[in-house]
Design a protein around this motif. Structure first.
Motif, PDB file in Angstrom:
ATOM      1  N   SER A   1      -2.593   4.218  -2.695  1.00 49.02           N
ATOM      2  CA  SER A   1      -3.804   3.738  -1.910  1.00 49.02           C
ATOM      3  C   SER A   1      -4.138   4.799  -0.922  1.00 49.02           C
ATOM      4  O   SER A   1      -5.578   4.514  -0.489  1.00 49.02           O
ATOM      5  N   MET A   2      -3.453   5.699  -0.332  1.00 51.27           N
ATOM      6  CA  MET A   2      -4.730   7.122  -0.117  1.00 51.27           C
ATOM      7  C   MET A   2      -3.167   7.546  -0.730  1.00 51.27           C
ATOM      8  O   MET A   2      -2.133   8.154  -0.392  1.00 51.27           O
ATOM      9  N   THR A   3      -4.047   8.999  -0.188  1.00 53.06           N
ATOM     10  CA  THR A   3      -3.773  10.457  -0.860  1.00 53.06           C
ATOM     11  C   THR A   3      -3.927  11.387   0.521  1.00 53.06           C
ATOM     12  O   THR A   3      -5.013  11.751   0.735  1.00 53.06           O
TER      13      THR A   3
ATOM     14  N   ALA B   1      -2.860  15.038   1.557  1.00 55.00           N
ATOM     15  CA  ALA B   1      -1.833  16.371   1.069  1.00 55.00           C
ATOM     16  C   ALA B   1      -1.105  16.925   2.013  1.00 55.00           C
ATOM     17  O   ALA B   1      -0.515  17.847   1.898  1.00 55.00           O
ATOM     18  N   SER B   2      -0.187  16.429   3.096  1.00 56.22           N
ATOM     19  CA  SER B   2       0.240  16.239   4.397  1.00 56.22           C
ATOM     20  C   SER B   2       1.685  15.247   4.628  1.00 56.22           C
ATOM     21  O   SER B   2       1.085  14.975   4.726  1.00 56.22           O
ATOM     22  N   THR B   3       2.374  16.284   5.013  1.00 57.09           N
ATOM     23  CA  THR B   3       3.746  15.777   4.659  1.00 57.09           C
ATOM     24  C   THR B   3       4.121  15.395   6.232  1.00 57.09           C
ATOM     25  O   THR B   3       4.202  13.338   6.314  1.00 57.09           O
ATOM     26  N   GLU B   4       3.609  16.039   7.625  1.00 60.19           N
ATOM     27  CA  GLU B   4       3.831  15.066   8.508  1.00 60.19           C
ATOM     28  C   GLU B   4       2.424  13.971   8.351  1.00 60.19           C
ATOM     29  O   GLU B   4       2.243  12.856   8.935  1.00 60.19           O
ATOM     30  N   ALA B   5       1.608  14.078   7.902  1.00 57.56           N
ATOM     31  CA  ALA B   5      -0.141  12.882   8.483  1.00 57.56           C
ATOM     32  C   ALA B   5       0.885  11.308   6.862  1.00 57.56           C
ATOM     33  O   ALA B   5       0.364  11.027   7.655  1.00 57.56           O
ATOM     34  N   ILE B   6       1.630  11.991   6.450  1.00 57.46           N
ATOM     35  CA  ILE B   6       1.851  10.759   5.855  1.00 57.46           C
ATOM     36  C   ILE B   6       2.926  10.038   7.042  1.00 57.46           C
ATOM     37  O   ILE B   6       3.056   9.027   6.835  1.00 57.46           O
ATOM     38  N   LYS B   7       3.963  10.600   6.574  1.00 50.04           N
ATOM     39  CA  LYS B   7       4.786  10.482   7.890  1.00 50.04           C
ATOM     40  C   LYS B   7       4.044   9.774   8.782  1.00 50.04           C
ATOM     41  O   LYS B   7       5.147   8.685   9.201  1.00 50.04           O
ATOM     42  N   HIS B   8       3.881  10.196   9.747  1.00 46.76           N
ATOM     43  CA  HIS B   8       2.526   9.701  10.893  1.00 46.76           C
ATOM     44  C   HIS B   8       1.183   8.431  10.194  1.00 46.76           C
ATOM     45  O   HIS B   8       1.878   7.773  11.598  1.00 46.76           O
TER      46      HIS B   8
ATOM     47  N   VAL C   1       0.963   0.731   8.106  1.00 43.22           N
ATOM     48  CA  VAL C   1      -0.535   0.344   7.065  1.00 43.22           C
ATOM     49  C   VAL C   1       0.110   0.599   5.849  1.00 43.22           C
ATOM     50  O   VAL C   1      -0.576   0.170   5.390  1.00 43.22           O
ATOM     51  N   GLY C   2       1.641   1.031   5.635  1.00 40.99           N
ATOM     52  CA  GLY C   2       1.609   1.322   4.185  1.00 40.99           C
ATOM     53  C   GLY C   2       3.202   2.168   4.208  1.00 40.99           C
ATOM     54  O   GLY C   2       4.166   2.630   4.802  1.00 40.99           O
ATOM     55  N   ILE C   3       3.166   2.203   2.611  1.00 42.12           N
ATOM     56  CA  ILE C   3       4.684   2.792   2.045  1.00 42.12           C
ATOM     57  C   ILE C   3       4.747   3.738   1.775  1.00 42.12           C
ATOM     58  O   ILE C   3       3.979   4.193   1.213  1.00 42.12           O
ATOM     59  N   ALA C   4       5.960   5.036   1.990  1.00 49.91           N
ATOM     60  CA  ALA C   4       5.727   6.480   1.120  1.00 49.91           C
ATOM     61  C   ALA C   4       7.154   6.318   0.337  1.00 49.91           C
ATOM     62  O   ALA C   4       8.723   5.892   1.286  1.00 49.91           O
ATOM     63  N   VAL C   5       6.985   7.295  -0.694  1.00 46.11           N
ATOM     64  CA  VAL C   5       8.373   8.525  -0.754  1.00 46.11           C
ATOM     65  C   VAL C   5       8.197   9.698  -0.647  1.00 46.11           C
ATOM     66  O   VAL C   5       7.584  10.385  -1.050  1.00 46.11           O
ATOM     67  N   LEU C   6       9.483   9.838   0.429  1.00 41.48           N
ATOM     68  CA  LEU C   6       9.248  11.003   0.380  1.00 41.48           C
ATOM     69  C   LEU C   6      11.416  11.744   0.261  1.00 41.48           C
ATOM     70  O   LEU C   6      11.930  10.897   0.298  1.00 41.48           O
ATOM     71  N   SER C   7      10.975  13.116   0.762  1.00 40.94           N
ATOM     72  CA  SER C   7      12.387  13.784   0.735  1.00 40.94           C
ATOM     73  C   SER C   7      13.010  12.974   2.239  1.00 40.94           C
ATOM     74  O   SER C   7      13.088  13.523   3.055  1.00 40.94           O
TER      75      SER C   7
ATOM     76  N   PRO D   1       0.643  -1.196  -0.124  1.00 33.77           N
ATOM     77  CA  PRO D   1      -0.261  -0.297   0.318  1.00 33.77           C
ATOM     78  C   PRO D   1       0.910   1.117   0.313  1.00 33.77           C
ATOM     79  O   PRO D   1       1.770   1.384   0.707  1.00 33.77           O
ATOM     80  N   LEU D   2       0.747   2.341  -0.843  1.00 30.97           N
ATOM     81  CA  LEU D   2       2.152   2.827  -0.979  1.00 30.97           C
ATOM     82  C   LEU D   2       0.825   4.770  -0.971  1.00 30.97           C
ATOM     83  O   LEU D   2      -0.931   4.697  -1.104  1.00 30.97           O
TER      84      LEU D   2
END
Length: 293
Positions: free
Chosen positions: A218-220, A222-229, A235-241, A190-191
């Motif tokens: 799988s989730m969109t 708007a907040s980088t902080e929300a993605i990190k938390h 529950v998933g992974i992400a690509v961030l700076s 899940p991305l």
């Protein structure tokens, strides 16, 4: 062409109604209506469709609006330039930054600038790359800093730094068991991604597309902080700076997972409108940025 008519047209077009345009210009609604009628008669075209509530631009009105916005912006730039020239490195500086740059790179730069030039009032607007570019075109901002570009012939783009995007996961996430992780394993997880218009998302999608992989979040968020938390919950992974996750990496709440055969490096851009005179305060910020680089 009567420039007073043009400024009235621009105010009504931007406001969406004659009454709102009149309030914006601080003149009567009847005066605005008369001036618009005179303007349309002089041009020989209809600029607005009059609706029960507000107005809508005609094709001729949409064509004229771009020119009107540029002329009004140029007038504001001229007034600001003369004022700043008289005051020196003073006045105000309107800065736009995309989310990663604004949250994780700009604070240190602005702190250094503030120590050198305490008389400059700074406004920082953090938004998506696309929104920052539109505000620059409209002259609502003096300069922008983004991690991607949408692209406009009206804007000048200069690389001021580089950034690395990394795959992050919770320390106990299954993807961390294989490092580097095959891309086939990455896309099965899940991305979490930013919304469309985000520079980070655009660069990530382009990098995977170069490997003939289409990403489907799988989730969109708007907040980088929300993605990190959210990633930290497992529950998933992400690509961030990498700049956005240094604190979490140090605390052990997130982990970087290298991707087999894929490294995502991107330029960071300084963006300004072409042909606009730079105030002393803006020149001072650009010079400081050069020192930092």
């Amino acid at each position: 062409m009567n420039l007073n008519h043009l400024s009235i047209f621009q105010a009504v077009a931007a406001s969406g109604s004659v009454s709102a345009g009149a309030q914006r210009l601080q003149i009567s609604q009847s005066a605005v209506s008369k001036q618009l009628g005179d303007f349309e008669h002089a041009l020989g075209v209809t600029l607005f469709e009059r609706l029960p509530r507000g107005v809508r631009l005609t094709e001729a009105g949409r064509l004229l609006q771009g020119y009107a916005n540029n002329l009004v912006a140029l007038e504001a730039d001229a007034e600001s330039a003369i004022r700043d020239l008289k005051l020196g490195v003073r006045g105000r500086l309107r800065i736009g930054a995309s989310r990663t740059v604004g949250a994780y790179l700009m604070p240190a730069l602005l702190a250094r600038f503030r120590r050198r030039h305490p008389d400059v009032e700074i406004f920082l607007q953090v938004d998506s790359t696309g929104a920052i570019e539109q505000r620059l075109i409209a002259s609502d901002l003096d300069i922008g800093f983004t991690e991607g570009i949408v692209g406009s012939e009206l804007l000048d783009y200069r690389v001021f730094d580089r950034d690395e995007l990394v795959l992050i996961a919770a320390p106990g996430h299954p993807i961390t068991r294989t490092n580097p992780a095959p891309l086939s394993a990455v896309v099965q997880q899940p991305l979490l991604m930013h919304e469309v218009g985000s520079g980070t998302r655009a660069v990530t999608e382009k990098a995977f597309s170069s490997r003939r992989i289409a990403l489907r979040p799988s989730m969109t968020l708007a907040s980088t902080e929300a993605i990190k938390h959210t990633v930290a919950t497992g529950v998933g992974i992400a690509v961030l700076s990498i700049s956005a996750v240094r604190t979490e990496l140090a605390a052990g709440t997130l982990k970087v997972v290298r991707m087999k055969g894929l490294t995502i490096d991107r330029p960071l851009y300084r963006i300004q409108r072409k042909g606009v005179w730079s105030s002393p305060s803006l020149q001072a910020l650009v010079e400081l940025l050069g020192e930092a680089g």
